[in-house]
Design a protein around this motif. Structure first.
Motif, PDB file in Angstrom:
ATOM      1  N   LEU A  81       4.222  -6.263   3.525  1.00  0.00           N
ATOM      2  CA  LEU A  81       5.355  -6.337   3.083  1.00  0.00           C
ATOM      3  C   LEU A  81       6.702  -6.977   4.300  1.00  0.00           C
ATOM      4  O   LEU A  81       7.701  -7.349   3.920  1.00  0.00           O
ATOM      5  CB  LEU A  81       5.871  -4.892   2.733  1.00  0.00           C
ATOM      6  N   ARG A  82       6.215  -6.998   5.460  1.00  0.00           N
ATOM      7  CA  ARG A  82       7.235  -7.580   6.254  1.00  0.00           C
ATOM      8  C   ARG A  82       7.416  -8.904   5.988  1.00  0.00           C
ATOM      9  O   ARG A  82       6.569  -9.699   5.495  1.00  0.00           O
ATOM     10  CB  ARG A  82       6.579  -7.852   7.805  1.00  0.00           C
ATOM     11  N   GLY A  83       8.731  -9.575   6.227  1.00  0.00           N
ATOM     12  CA  GLY A  83       8.919 -11.006   5.891  1.00  0.00           C
ATOM     13  C   GLY A  83       9.451 -11.215   4.478  1.00  0.00           C
ATOM     14  O   GLY A  83       9.703 -12.318   4.051  1.00  0.00           O
ATOM     15  N   VAL A  84       9.514 -10.112   3.592  1.00  0.00           N
ATOM     16  CA  VAL A  84      10.141 -10.417   2.281  1.00  0.00           C
ATOM     17  C   VAL A  84      11.166  -9.301   2.320  1.00  0.00           C
ATOM     18  O   VAL A  84      11.471  -8.358   2.963  1.00  0.00           O
ATOM     19  CB  VAL A  84       9.067 -10.332   1.219  1.00  0.00           C
ATOM     20  N   VAL A  85      11.887  -9.470   1.135  1.00  0.00           N
ATOM     21  CA  VAL A  85      12.917  -8.564   0.739  1.00  0.00           C
ATOM     22  C   VAL A  85      12.228  -7.455   0.391  1.00  0.00           C
ATOM     23  O   VAL A  85      11.677  -7.381  -0.903  1.00  0.00           O
ATOM     24  CB  VAL A  85      14.020  -9.097  -0.304  1.00  0.00           C
ATOM     25  N   GLU A  86      12.253  -6.363   0.981  1.00  0.00           N
ATOM     26  CA  GLU A  86      11.457  -5.128   0.738  1.00  0.00           C
ATOM     27  C   GLU A  86      11.767  -4.278  -0.355  1.00  0.00           C
ATOM     28  O   GLU A  86      10.939  -4.009  -1.293  1.00  0.00           O
ATOM     29  CB  GLU A  86      11.429  -4.153   2.024  1.00  0.00           C
ATOM     30  N   LYS A  87      13.240  -3.966  -0.690  1.00  0.00           N
ATOM     31  CA  LYS A  87      13.664  -3.139  -1.864  1.00  0.00           C
ATOM     32  C   LYS A  87      14.397  -4.159  -2.723  1.00  0.00           C
ATOM     33  O   LYS A  87      15.133  -5.068  -2.241  1.00  0.00           O
ATOM     34  CB  LYS A  87      14.402  -1.840  -1.290  1.00  0.00           C
ATOM     35  N   ILE A  88      14.378  -3.819  -3.914  1.00  0.00           N
ATOM     36  CA  ILE A  88      15.133  -4.450  -5.049  1.00  0.00           C
ATOM     37  C   ILE A  88      16.628  -4.195  -4.715  1.00  0.00           C
ATOM     38  O   ILE A  88      16.986  -2.834  -4.418  1.00  0.00           O
ATOM     39  CB  ILE A  88      14.810  -4.286  -6.137  1.00  0.00           C
ATOM     40  N   ARG A  89      17.462  -5.232  -4.798  1.00  0.00           N
ATOM     41  CA  ARG A  89      18.897  -4.732  -4.308  1.00  0.00           C
ATOM     42  C   ARG A  89      19.671  -4.862  -5.839  1.00  0.00           C
ATOM     43  O   ARG A  89      19.565  -5.932  -6.756  1.00  0.00           O
ATOM     44  CB  ARG A  89      19.589  -6.148  -3.441  1.00  0.00           C
ATOM     45  N   PHE A  90      20.388  -3.918  -5.952  1.00  0.00           N
ATOM     46  CA  PHE A  90      21.313  -3.781  -7.286  1.00  0.00           C
ATOM     47  C   PHE A  90      22.631  -4.540  -6.983  1.00  0.00           C
ATOM     48  O   PHE A  90      23.168  -4.642  -5.997  1.00  0.00           O
ATOM     49  CB  PHE A  90      21.598  -2.404  -7.628  1.00  0.00           C
ATOM     50  N   SER A  91      23.217  -4.928  -8.229  1.00  0.00           N
ATOM     51  CA  SER A  91      24.584  -5.643  -8.126  1.00  0.00           C
ATOM     52  C   SER A  91      25.606  -4.531  -9.068  1.00  0.00           C
ATOM     53  O   SER A  91      25.563  -3.465  -8.499  1.00  0.00           O
ATOM     54  CB  SER A  91      24.340  -6.909  -8.768  1.00  0.00           C
ATOM     55  N   VAL A 139       7.889   0.893  -8.703  1.00  0.00           N
ATOM     56  CA  VAL A 139       7.598   1.995  -7.995  1.00  0.00           C
ATOM     57  C   VAL A 139       7.914   1.689  -6.321  1.00  0.00           C
ATOM     58  O   VAL A 139       7.730   0.951  -5.622  1.00  0.00           O
ATOM     59  CB  VAL A 139       5.999   2.557  -7.706  1.00  0.00           C
ATOM     60  N   ARG A 140       8.894   2.785  -5.845  1.00  0.00           N
ATOM     61  CA  ARG A 140       9.759   2.728  -4.811  1.00  0.00           C
ATOM     62  C   ARG A 140       8.812   3.475  -3.827  1.00  0.00           C
ATOM     63  O   ARG A 140       8.718   4.631  -3.738  1.00  0.00           O
ATOM     64  CB  ARG A 140      11.176   3.094  -4.912  1.00  0.00           C
ATOM     65  N   VAL A 141       8.171   2.749  -2.803  1.00  0.00           N
ATOM     66  CA  VAL A 141       7.344   3.444  -1.795  1.00  0.00           C
ATOM     67  C   VAL A 141       7.929   2.826  -0.575  1.00  0.00           C
ATOM     68  O   VAL A 141       8.511   2.073  -0.050  1.00  0.00           O
ATOM     69  CB  VAL A 141       5.886   2.954  -1.841  1.00  0.00           C
ATOM     70  N   GLU A 142       7.616   3.502   0.583  1.00  0.00           N
ATOM     71  CA  GLU A 142       7.993   3.397   1.999  1.00  0.00           C
ATOM     72  C   GLU A 142       7.387   1.805   2.214  1.00  0.00           C
ATOM     73  O   GLU A 142       6.130   1.329   2.047  1.00  0.00           O
ATOM     74  CB  GLU A 142       7.192   4.364   3.050  1.00  0.00           C
ATOM     75  N   GLY A 143       8.433   0.967   2.881  1.00  0.00           N
ATOM     76  CA  GLY A 143       8.040  -0.468   3.110  1.00  0.00           C
ATOM     77  C   GLY A 143       8.359  -1.371   1.957  1.00  0.00           C
ATOM     78  O   GLY A 143       8.360  -2.572   2.247  1.00  0.00           O
ATOM     79  N   GLY A 144       8.704  -0.807   0.796  1.00  0.00           N
ATOM     80  CA  GLY A 144       9.049  -1.662  -0.110  1.00  0.00           C
ATOM     81  C   GLY A 144       8.720  -1.391  -1.681  1.00  0.00           C
ATOM     82  O   GLY A 144       8.326  -0.088  -1.904  1.00  0.00           O
ATOM     83  N   ASP A 145       9.162  -2.055  -2.744  1.00  0.00           N
ATOM     84  CA  ASP A 145       9.076  -1.840  -4.039  1.00  0.00           C
ATOM     85  C   ASP A 145       7.620  -2.439  -4.680  1.00  0.00           C
ATOM     86  O   ASP A 145       7.662  -3.707  -4.369  1.00  0.00           O
ATOM     87  CB  ASP A 145      10.297  -2.264  -4.719  1.00  0.00           C
ATOM     88  N   VAL A 146       7.007  -1.749  -5.281  1.00  0.00           N
ATOM     89  CA  VAL A 146       5.673  -2.646  -6.117  1.00  0.00           C
ATOM     90  C   VAL A 146       5.607  -2.287  -7.520  1.00  0.00           C
ATOM     91  O   VAL A 146       6.414  -1.780  -7.846  1.00  0.00           O
ATOM     92  CB  VAL A 146       4.325  -1.762  -5.320  1.00  0.00           C
TER      93      VAL A 146
END
Length: 209
Positions: free
Chosen positions: A35-45, A163-170
């Motif tokens: 998951l490193r090197g990518v936007v880990e969690k989806i960002r809301f506007s 699914v929001r997990v530690e390290g990112g959204d899958v």
């Protein structure tokens, strides 16, 4: 975060727990990519309206839309920690729901859209809410199981479970057997439930915005 070596060890453990090798291998591929090197969690506007079909879903399945008390201390706080059991949950639920629902397109458009849990036949909406339902039944917190509307590369609106997990959204998706990070799912992201309240949806910030 899991290294490739550790994930492979978990794969062996999951097979020993009884998950079929085919489903395990298919489900784990997305986890092998870091998951490193990518936007880990989806960002809301900005906040946005929930889909009308979601409102109808909540009228049919009221308990699916009410946050439940925190009874599992392992889930206190933010994202869910990926233990061996939690990885097993994701793989088993994703594979079993994809197998159990026969795909059937909704030919009636928005007027015929129903989000049903575990129907014999259904479309993407039914797969997504069924996976969410099964993970809730296994004790996952509602705040980390987020329905999300996306648009496919061929221009079709599509529902997936994030699914929001530690390290990112899958992403759990009926169009792909692999469980992928959200940045690996090549969709245009439109709107998603917010963790604080499943009835509140927000538009998703586009990459670079």
């Amino acid at each position: 975060m899991y290294s490739v070596k550790r994930v492979m060890a978990l794969l062996v453990a999951i097979v020993a727990l009884g998950t079929s090798a085919r489903d395990t291998q298919a489900g784990m591929i997305g986890f092998l990519l870091p998951l490193r090197g990518v936007v880990e969690k989806i960002r809301f506007s900005e906040p946005t309206l929930a889909p009308m079909a979601y409102t109808m879903f909540c009228m049919r399945y009221a308990d699916e839309c009410k946050p439940k008390p925190r009874v599992h201390t392992v889930f206190r706080g933010g994202a869910t920690r990926l233990t061996k059991q939690r990885i097993t949950d994701l793989i088993e639920v994703n594979a079993s729901v994809n197998r159990s629902i026969a795909p059937q397109r909704n030919e009636r458009g928005l007027a015929g859209e129903e989000w049903l849990i575990n129907p014999a036949r259904g479309d993407c909406n039914d797969y997504a809410v069924s996976k969410r339902h099964e993970l809730l039944a296994r004790g996952w917190p509602m705040r980390n199981l987020l329905l999300s509307e996306v648009v496919t590369s061929w221009g079709e609106h599509h529902l997936v479970l994030v699914v929001r997990v530690e390290g990112g959204d899958v992403v759990l998706d009926n169009l792909n057997a692999q469980i992928r990070t959200w940045s690996q799912a090549r969709y245009r992201w439109v709107r998603m439930q917010t963790p604080a309240n499943p009835d509140h949806w927000a538009a998703i910030a586009q990459a670079g915005a």
